[in-house]
Design an enzyme around this catalytic site. Structure first.
Site: not given
Ligand code: NAD
Length: 458
Positions: A210-211, A215, A232, A266, A358
């Site tokens: 996830g983000s 994370g 991740e 991602c 992001e």
């Protein structure tokens, strides 16, 4: 009604009146109960043996394959994935279960001579127990599967907490997987942050995707409990284009990596770095490729860029491009879906959020670099390090990049998106925490090594 018991609603991003799932968060007690059932089921699942686990994973692959059309349609409806990509994700999910169906038969250790005297030294990998999996919405079948399949293959049981936006997909996956394994071996608990936190509090190993913000907190909470964790997280990926590249091909790859699935991967490209004389031809070819991108209904097989997953996601993309010089954009439908026009922007000032955060949408910045060393410097200048694509006809340039680009994955003459499931997957810096997932790396992550000393009394 408090925020805690407000219902989660999962809607079709192309038609928000179409509701896929609506539920009240089940709360931490439901998660704890699922973990206890999984803990009770784990010794039997392990003791059932390699053949039984292999057969179960093989059956799951077959069941996913048999339901492929329906599952792809569900991903189109629930998370707005263009149908061509949704079909590819389901095919990849089948391959993942098949790949890990062989894993139960693999060697789990090694034999060594003792340093002194007779006997045997052995190592053997054993499962951790209950694997707590926390997943995002953007690959609603593949990500839960590439975590659950190696966890189950190695003898763990699984509790999965999917993203609320992908609840219907997760429930359908749960029906398929549960049909092939004993009770308690695989359970899906829907919910949000509270259920995720409860899962970390009960599991024996945690795998998160996830983000980066979430994370990092997940990694800290699991580490505080002393359990293994992998996270991740996000990316801010660059495509580096050299003057000798095939510009048409590079532009096509980059446009698809920027705007495929509305940039909600991602591994999407969000910075395009043109080295020296590559700038003008790339500028022209990429602008043309972006303008030609098919944007629209994700159920249409021709669509490359569908809607964003939610209204806030669409607004975040609009905010990020606000005030920037747009070099090229594609036409997007007005709605009622949450669409954003794919855009290539230029003259972006250093420090702009597009170059530091992001955005997770179909937008990329075109940046000039003086030379290859400058392009490497720009690529590495962000806090993320997931993947870079390099576009060149020169092997020396490619090798220079492989040695100096600080990302976990580097793809030469290929889009930044679309990595293979049977190799380790992950990044550097804030893109990843802990051991890699996928491929054989996952089999190591879901097990720990024991060392046995066997001596003789004779
Ligand atoms: P997110 O971080 O908002 O949520 C991910 C999961 O964490 C969800 O299941 C969510 O309910 C749960 N969660 C939220 N708060 C939590 C908390 N405090 N404790 C425990 N769990 C919590 O991410 P998202 O919006 O679902 O997915 C998009 C993000 O995922 C992007 O940043 C993208 O880059 C990233 N992503 C990374 C990879 C990769 O492999 N690196 C792959 C796909 C997506």
């Amino acid at each position: 009604m408090t925020a805690a018991d407000a219902p989660f609603v999962s809607r079709n991003p192309a038609d928000p009146t179409d509701v896929l799932a609506e539920f009240t968060a089940p709360g931490p007690a439901a998660v704890a109960a699922a973990v206890e059932r999984a803990r009770a089921a784990q010794p039997g699942w392990l003791a059932g043996g390699a053949a039984a686990r292999s057969a179960a994973l093989t059956a799951i692959a077959a069941a996913v394959e048999a339901a492929a059309g329906e599952l792809a349609g569900l991903a189109v409806r629930e998370v707005g994935k263009p149908v061509a990509e949704a079909r590819a994700e389901v095919a990849r999910t089948v391959a993942i279960w098949r790949y890990y169906a062989q894993a139960p038969y693999e060697a789990v250790g090694a034999v060594h001579e003792p340093a002194g005297g007779p006997g045997l030294l052995l190592t053997r990998r054993r499962p951790h127990g209950v694997a707590g999996l926390i997943t995002p919405w953007n690959f609603p079948f593949a990500i839960p599967s590439w975590k659950a399949a190696p966890a189950l293959a190695t003898g763990n049981t699984v509790v999965l907490k999917p993203a609320p936006e992908a609840t219907a997909c997760a429930r359908r996956l749960a029906e398929i997987v549960s049909g092939a394994v004993p009770d308690g071996v695989f359970t899906v608990v829907p919910g949000g942050a509270g259920e995720g936190a409860a899962l970390i509090a009960g599991a024996d190993v945690v795998s998160f995707t996830g983000s980066t913000a979430v994370g990092s907190a997940v990694a800290a909470a699991a580490t505080a409990r002393g359990i293994p964790v992998q996270a991740e997280m996000g990316g801010l990926n660059a495509a580096v284009v050299l003057p000798d590249a095939d510009m048409e091909r590079a532009a096509a790859h980059i446009a698809s990596a920027v705007a495929g699935y509305a940039g909600q991967k991602c591994t999407a490209t969000s910075r395009v770095i043109a080295v020296g004389a590559a700038l003008e031809p790339l500028r022209e070819a990429l602008a043309e490729a972006v303008r030609a991108l098919p944007v629209g209904d994700p159920a249409d097989p021709a669509t490359v860029c569908g809607p964003l997953v939610s209204a806030p996601a669409r607004d975040r993309v609009a905010g990020a491009r606000d005030g920037l010089a747009v070099l090229a954009e594609a036409r997007a439908p007005e709605g009622p879906g949450w669409y954003a026009a794919p855009a290539l922007v230029e003259k972006v000032a250093p420090g702009h959020r597009l170059l530091t955060e992001e955005v997770f949408g179909p937008i990329a910045a075109l940046l000039p670099a003086d030379d290859l060393a400058d392009a490497v410097r720009i690529t590495n200048s962000v806090p993320y390090g997931l993947v870079t694509s390099v576009h060149t006809a020169d092997l020396d340039v490619a090798l220079y990049g492989l040695d100096r680009l600080d990302t976990g994955m580097i793809r030469v003459n290929a889009p930044s998106t679309g990595v293979d499931f049977h190799l380790p997957f992950g990044g550097t810096k804030t893109s990843s925490h802990g051991p890699r997932e996928q491929g054989r790396a996952a089999l190591e992550f879901y097990t720990s090594s024991r060392t046995y000393t066997l001596t003789t009394a004779m």
